[in-house]
Design a protein around this motif. Structure first.
Motif, PDB file in Angstrom:
ATOM      1  N   LEU A  39       0.847  -1.218  -0.072  1.00 58.64           N
ATOM      2  CA  LEU A  39      -0.049   0.172   0.116  1.00 58.64           C
ATOM      3  C   LEU A  39       0.872   1.182   0.009  1.00 58.64           C
ATOM      4  O   LEU A  39       1.861   1.340   0.795  1.00 58.64           O
ATOM      5  CB  LEU A  39      -1.125  -0.091   1.364  1.00 58.64           C
ATOM      6  CG  LEU A  39      -2.020  -1.118   1.223  1.00 58.64           C
ATOM      7  CD1 LEU A  39      -2.797  -0.948   2.827  1.00 58.64           C
ATOM      8  CD2 LEU A  39      -3.183  -0.930   0.205  1.00 58.64           C
ATOM      9  N   ALA A  40       0.286   2.299  -0.785  1.00 60.95           N
ATOM     10  CA  ALA A  40       1.396   3.416  -0.798  1.00 60.95           C
ATOM     11  C   ALA A  40       1.289   4.263   0.684  1.00 60.95           C
ATOM     12  O   ALA A  40       2.266   4.587   0.818  1.00 60.95           O
ATOM     13  CB  ALA A  40       0.534   4.587  -2.006  1.00 60.95           C
ATOM     14  N   GLU A  41       0.276   4.183   1.180  1.00 59.36           N
ATOM     15  CA  GLU A  41       0.184   4.965   2.515  1.00 59.36           C
ATOM     16  C   GLU A  41       1.001   4.328   3.456  1.00 59.36           C
ATOM     17  O   GLU A  41       1.689   5.021   4.275  1.00 59.36           O
ATOM     18  CB  GLU A  41      -1.379   5.009   3.029  1.00 59.36           C
ATOM     19  CG  GLU A  41      -1.998   3.434   3.105  1.00 59.36           C
ATOM     20  CD  GLU A  41      -3.753   3.503   3.156  1.00 59.36           C
ATOM     21  OE1 GLU A  41      -4.275   2.974   4.041  1.00 59.36           O
ATOM     22  OE2 GLU A  41      -3.999   4.209   2.219  1.00 59.36           O
ATOM     23  N   GLU A  42       1.225   3.001   3.097  1.00 62.42           N
ATOM     24  CA  GLU A  42       2.357   2.311   4.110  1.00 62.42           C
ATOM     25  C   GLU A  42       3.577   2.897   4.026  1.00 62.42           C
ATOM     26  O   GLU A  42       4.438   2.966   5.026  1.00 62.42           O
ATOM     27  CB  GLU A  42       2.317   0.860   4.102  1.00 62.42           C
ATOM     28  CG  GLU A  42       1.010   0.122   4.492  1.00 62.42           C
ATOM     29  CD  GLU A  42       1.200  -1.429   4.386  1.00 62.42           C
ATOM     30  OE1 GLU A  42       1.820  -1.672   3.289  1.00 62.42           O
ATOM     31  OE2 GLU A  42       0.329  -2.064   4.918  1.00 62.42           O
ATOM     32  N   ALA A  43       3.898   3.167   2.771  1.00 66.20           N
ATOM     33  CA  ALA A  43       5.303   3.944   2.355  1.00 66.20           C
ATOM     34  C   ALA A  43       5.598   5.011   3.313  1.00 66.20           C
ATOM     35  O   ALA A  43       6.468   5.509   3.596  1.00 66.20           O
ATOM     36  CB  ALA A  43       5.338   4.083   0.871  1.00 66.20           C
TER      37      ALA A  43
END
Length: 218
Positions: A39-43
């Motif tokens: 997930l991008a938000e995890e990045a």
């Protein structure tokens, strides 16, 4: 003493693609895998608590925020981290957004001229690789370079199933002007109707509507 390695974070919601990125980094000289996320938000959260030098970040995500949105936050909070956005679509509008954000590279999975390791090397050497490599792709009888920016913008709305009135309102033009643009798109591509145009443009990812990139966007 071992030379320092570039710490790379991989972010892609497709397991096979993520595994491919991981394998490329594993054999690339001077790089080490810092993490691998779906997930991008995890990045965004990862970069706040872990050392990262380079991120390989997919634009289109099935859930959560998209790659462009995450890249903007990361660049604002950690501008020293270099980012290569990746995509399998031909949507060139994302290049301008990536440039505005300050992203260093854009890599096309399906038709990039450089390999991923070559792109990584160039970016880490200080190059900015933000060039549209999709101009020769075709939609029906038309090459992408045959279509104007206005026509591509209308096409994004057509793919999102917007009516002429809705497109006119979104683009601040008259419904008649929208009708002319749609007619020109059909003439250039050779498709018989609006539905056929939308289906082929969507199926080939020739353009991607903002609703598809950001599903929750109103």
């Amino acid at each position: 003493m071992a030379e320092p390695c570039v710490r790379v974070l991989v972010v892609d919601d497709h397991p096979i693609t993520r595994s491919y990125f991981e394998s490329e980094i594993a054999v690339a000289k001077g790089y080490t895998l810092a993490g691998s996320l779906a997930l991008a938000e995890e990045a965004v959260a990862w970069c706040r608590t872990h050392p990262v030098d380079l991120i390989i970040l997919d634009v289109l995500m099935k859930a959560g925020v998209d790659g462009l949105t995450a890249a903007a936050v990361i660049k604002r909070e950690r501008p020293q981290i270099k980012i290569i956005l990746t995509t399998s679509t031909a949507e060139a509008n994302w290049l301008k957004q990536a440039e505005d954000i300050g992203v260093e590279g854009f890599w096309y999975k399906n038709y990039g001229e450089l390999t991923l390791p070559e792109t990584m090397d160039r970016v880490m050497a200080g190059d900015r690789l933000l060039r549209d490599e999709t101009a020769c792709l075709t939609l029906g009888k038309a090459k992408k370079s045959d279509l104007t920016e206005r026509e591509l913008e209308v096409l994004r709305h057509v793919v999102a199933c917007a009516t002429n009135d809705q497109i006119a309102q979104a683009m601040a033009i008259s419904p008649n002007t929208v009708k002319i643009h749609v007619h020109n798109l059909l003439e250039k591509t050779g498709f018989t109707d609006r539905l056929e145009l939308a289906v082929h443009a969507s199926k080939t990812a020739f353009v991607v509507s903002e609703k598809e990139r950001i599903p929750d966007k109103k």
